[in-house]
Design an enzyme around this catalytic site. Structure first.
Site, PDB file in Angstrom:
ATOM      1  N   LYS A  53       0.858  -1.183   0.000  1.00 10.73           N
ATOM      2  CA  LYS A  53       0.000   0.000   0.000  1.00 10.73           C
ATOM      3  C   LYS A  53       0.891   1.229   0.000  1.00 10.73           C
ATOM      4  CE  LYS A  53      -3.561  -2.533   2.456  1.00 10.73           C
ATOM      5  NZ  LYS A  53      -4.488  -2.597   3.598  1.00 10.73           N
ATOM      6  N   ASP A  94     -12.328   4.272  10.074  1.00  8.67           N
ATOM      7  CA  ASP A  94     -12.745   4.057   8.688  1.00  8.67           C
ATOM      8  C   ASP A  94     -13.134   2.599   8.494  1.00  8.67           C
ATOM      9  OD1 ASP A  94     -13.341   4.783   6.118  1.00  8.67           O
ATOM     10  OD2 ASP A  94     -11.298   4.618   5.371  1.00  8.67           O
TER      11      ASP A  94
END
Length: 933
Positions: A696, A792
């Site tokens: 990522k 999130d």
């Protein structure tokens, strides 16, 4: 300028100067010329020309001159005055077009509020239309008092360069340059626009049919009229834009022009609809503001309308997805919105100024200029839909709901005794209705102490059921008042406000060590299955009077105590049980009170006995073994507990957990295809020494100083976590420009794609197991030290491995996401899963993740997308400001429905913990009621 005038006067005319020197006119004639000319010039120019005339007269000869010489002088002087007037006129026209002066004038008009109506009346209608058009082009706003007049036009620049330069073409240029590729415009012209004339007549009829108090009904009817005229509603604005692009091309080819009357636009994008709504609202004297820019719409070229109701609150009007829906504008106050013009070369939208220090009105006080904080409080005090026997609040569809004034709060006794369902009404008695999606308003009383259906009441033995207020513990040793801040709470009947919170500390973080230490001694020692959290009793503990005893076997009859503060009334009980447990646990350790070696031995033995469940070498760590096991965490010494601040700033701790141990060189990674785009970076499939990994990489590589140190601190936190329901962290690239984190690769992808792919059929028990996996993974994050708040949590961030185990991903990086949903002027973000306090940018703790889990459980139970058919802006208004919730289907199991509603409590402190959710989900065997045969 004076020298230029002298040059114009003298240059090329030497004979005139000679004639003037030879024979000057008398002084009285000189004065006549001087007095006759000032009306042609400004006062400053007169003062500048007087010395020249004086000098000329002083140089004149007293001798009489001939008539011919006097005539020559008169003609030359007249020529000079004409040149002077032309120069002054050109200078004034240039200064009037100066962008800076124009901005100052526009700012003065906006700040005055009245916009100098007297000056506007003197101007012709064309000048007013030109001024309003330029104002809307440069500043993106037409205020409530400004009416859209004929010849007003809205220009859409197809060229970004022209928009950046602030060049606005005139209406004449647009009409003369047929089919100009760089611009297109819509114009308001009532005399020649027959379609607009018909719409205005319909609007007048609608206004006559609506009472003066039904403003919301009038807004809805006008919005439906606009939407129906411009192509109907649409869930995706990009589809409408594509249709308009095609239609505008046909218009340009057929009409040979790029200027379209607003009434002839049958497929309208948001800017067309907003302009037409403004025109219709002005015609029926409905206060309406036209705003353009990304602050509301997420796109710099889109527009939206705001209307002001009689309570002085502002609402956005939806003209695209659900026509007529009113969403509270995110202004701090309806009267404190100071609109300041911005640079025309930059952002063209005026900035709304807020004040975060608005004093809160006490009860009994009222003001038409109340802050949004008071508005939120009034929403919280409003009577919600009453609860039925099935524990589901069945509220009628929300459509014309009025949020203008709070009604009185219904007592808990009335709510309990009323077995029927009350249909929610606004303050004017309008029945709440909706044609698209039914949403539930969460009743605040559903988890009151008197509610017998409170699912989590028995899991909290420290709750005083007979009292109106809960005991509020105080933290000893924390005397610095400046380090505290009061959490924003909703005033509820029969409930006390939430406790004070330590800055940069989660709600259950500070007292957690002491409470869990007591709870561990109060309950028997439990052996937990490290994979599924099953418990088996090693021995039973009872008090001397036999009041407390426990014998836990497997999943049955599990009692889990939530980590809440311990009242002082239990101090004697705590001291009563502690010696017996300590003696029992240390009977083979020479009476030494060293708990951690004994605990480590128990864990070591358990790992040897249960190694067949999963590979402990992958999910355990020898250096730090307290990441997710509550037993190890509870028995740690209190002095060894670290908050997030001390963990970052203690050099010794940083040296012990050096980031270099998990550093992965970028060159060691073989990057393959991109498999996803997250909220903070791109996700790539890669190979690392023969192992499939997910990399990522951050989109923002501008990390330096404190930001880079923060990133490395988060890496240390992620490095410590080892749990089968948490994505396994392998390492990180901590050197720009390749800042990345490396995790295990999960081939099945996200839970979101699995649940919502076409013809998705997932076994019900597997979905229950998925919910339990998420709860246990989040419990690991919340019970770690320091507490990790995800912020999130959503199904796109939950990954599934080959064995259908769900793992929590994208954790530990919330502080690296620089923009929240409301602070970012874009539609990036997923408000469908976010808690109301997060959507309002209020302080939040780990309980915001519990709300998100409720949405995930709703997804698993219904296999539907949350808030389908609503755009992000509508979700923010519905959840964050209107206290609306997703509909609980009737076919859902009542236990599942109550769990979801408990997670959706408006007060974060009333939501259960993930430890409680884990225990409740274990015995669950169905999500949906069986279909009657």
């Amino acid at each position: 300028m004076k020298h230029i005038f002298k040059k114009l006067h003298r240059g090329g005319n030497q004979e005139q100067q000679n004639r003037t020197n030879d024979a000057a006119p008398p002084s009285d004639q000189n004065r006549i010329h001087v007095s006759a000319n000032p009306p042609q010039a400004t006062p400053s120019s007169v003062t500048e020309t007087l010395p020249v005339a004086g000098a000329t007269s002083s140089m004149a000869s007293p001798a009489p001159t001939a008539a011919s010489n006097r005539a020559d002088y008169m003609s030359s002087e007249e020529e000079y005055q004409v040149q002077l007037a032309l120069a002054i006129s050109a200078s004034n026209s240039q200064s009037s077009e100066d962008p800076e002066k124009h901005q100052i004038r526009a700012a003065t008009l906006l700040s005055l509020g009245s916009h100098q109506r007297m000056d506007s009346r003197r101007d012709s209608s064309e000048v007013v239309a030109q001024r309003l058009s330029r104002q809307y082009w440069e500043y993106g706003v037409l205020d409530y008092e400004e009416k859209v007049v004929d010849s007003f036009y809205d220009v859409y620049s197809l060229s970004t360069d022209s928009a950046k330069q602030g060049e606005m073409p005139s209406l004449e240029d647009l009409e003369s340059n047929h089919g100009t590729p760089g611009f297109e415009a819509v114009v308001v012209n009532r005399p020649i626009d027959s379609s607009l004339h018909e719409l205005l007549e319909i609007a007048e009829c609608i206004a006559l049919g609506c009472s003066t108090t039904s403003v919301s009904v009038l807004v809805q009817r006008l919005a439906e009229l606009v939407t129906e005229h411009m192509g109907g509603s649409a869930e995706d604005s990009s589809i409408v834009l594509a249709r308009w692009t095609e239609k505008s091309s046909e218009f340009k080819a057929a009409l040979n022009t790029c200027v379209f009357p607003i009434g002839f636009v049958k497929i309208g994008i948001s800017r067309h609809r907003a302009l037409l709504f403004k025109v219709l609202a002005d015609s029926v004297r409905l206060p309406c503001r036209l705003v353009k820019g990304s602050h509301y719409t997420g796109n710099e070229d889109d527009a939206v309308n705001t209307i002001r109701l009689e309570d002085e609150r502002e609402y956005l009007v939806d003209l695209m997805t659900d026509p007529g829906t009113l969403i509270p504008a995110d202004f701090a106050s309806a009267s404190n919105n100071t609109v300041e013009p911005c640079n025309s070369n930059g952002n063209k939208f005026p900035t709304a100024q807020f004040s975060n220090d608005v004093p809160k009105l006490s009860e009994g006080e009222g003001s038409s200029h109340s802050s949004m904080a008071n508005y939120s409080s009034s929403l919280d005090r409003r009577t919600e839909a009453e609860r039925t026997d099935s524990s589901y609040p069945k509220v009628g569809p929300l459509r014309n709901i009025d949020y203008s004034s709070p009604s009185s709060v219904t007592s808990s006794t009335q709510l309990e005794n009323n077995s029927s369902t009350a249909i929610g009404k606004g303050s004017r008695g309008a029945i709440i209705e909706c044609s698209r999606t039914n949403m539930n308003i969460v009743p605040y009383n559903q988890n009151s102490e008197e509610d017998p259906k409170n699912l989590f009441a028995d899991l909290n033995p420290f709750q005083n059921k007979g009292a109106d207020k809960l005991y509020m513990p105080t933290k000893s040793g924390l005397n610095n008042v400046d380090d505290f801040h009061q959490q924003k709470n909703n005033p509820l009947v029969g409930r006390s406000p939430a406790p004070m919170m330590w800055k940069n500390y989660s709600c259950n973080e500070a007292p957690k060590r002491k409470e869990n230490s007591y709870i561990e001694n109060l309950l028997p020692k439990l052996h937990r299955d490290p994979r599924y959290g099953n418990t088996q009793s090693s021995y039973a503990t009872s008090s001397s009077n036999g009041a407390i005893s426990s014998n836990v076997h497997g999943r049955d009859n599990v009692t889990f105590v939530s980590p809440v503060a311990v009242p002082s009334s239990f101090t004697s009980t705590e001291n009563q049980f502690r010696p017996s447990i300590v003696e029992d646990m240390n009977r083979n350790t020479n009476n030494e009170l060293d708990l951690q070696p004994h605990t480590a031995a128990v864990v070591h033995g358990q790992q040897n006995d249960e190694s067949h469940i999963h590979d402990h070498r992958k999910y355990t760590s020898d250096d730090i073994s307290t990441g997710c096991d509550p037993r190890l965490k509870d028995h740690e010494s209190t002095s060894s507990s670290l908050d997030s601040t001390s963990y970052r700033n203690d050099p010794q701790v940083l040296d012990d957990a050096d980031v270099g141990e998990c550093e992965i060189p970028w060159n060691d990674l073989v990057i393959a295809e991109r498999i996803g785009l997250g909220s903070y970076g791109e996700v790539y499939h890669a190979d690392w020494h023969g192992t499939e990994v997910a990399v990522k990489k951050f989109l923002d590589q501008d990390f330096s100083g404190a930001a880079l140190a923060e990133f490395r601190s988060e890496v240390r936190i992620m490095r410590r976590l080892r749990h089968p329901n948490v994505v396994f962290f392998l390492g990180a690239v901590t050197r720009p420009p390749n800042l990345s984190i490396v995790t295990e690769f999960l081939p099945r992808g996200s839970l979101y794609r699995i649940l919502h792919r076409p013809k998705s059929h997932i076994d019900e028990r597997r979905r229950i197991k998925m919910a339990l996996d998420v709860a246990m993974g989040m419990n690991c994050l919340h019970t770690s030290t320091p507490t990790i708040v995800h912020r999130d949590l959503k199904t796109p961030n939950l990954l599934v491995d080959n064995n259908w185990n769900v793992k929590v991903g994208d954790f530990g990086l919330s502080r690296l996401k620089h923009n929240t949903f409301l602070s970012s002027k874009s539609t990036a973000g997923t408000p469908e899963w976010m808690a109301p306090e997060v959507l309002r940018n209020e302080p939040s703790n780990e309980k915001c993740d519990v709300y998100s889990f409720g949405v995930i459980l709703w997804e698993l139970a219904t296999l539907r997308l949350p808030w389908r058919g609503m755009n992000p802006m509508q979700v923010v208004g519905a959840v964050g400001f209107q206290n609306r919730r997703l509909e609980i289907p009737k076919e859902l199991d009542p236990v599942v429905g109550r769990i979801i509603l408990e997670c959706w409590q408006t007060d974060p402190n009333l939501r259960p913990s993930f430890a409680q959710l884990t225990e409740v989900l274990k015995p669950l065997n169905r999500l949906v009621l069986p279909t009657p045969q």
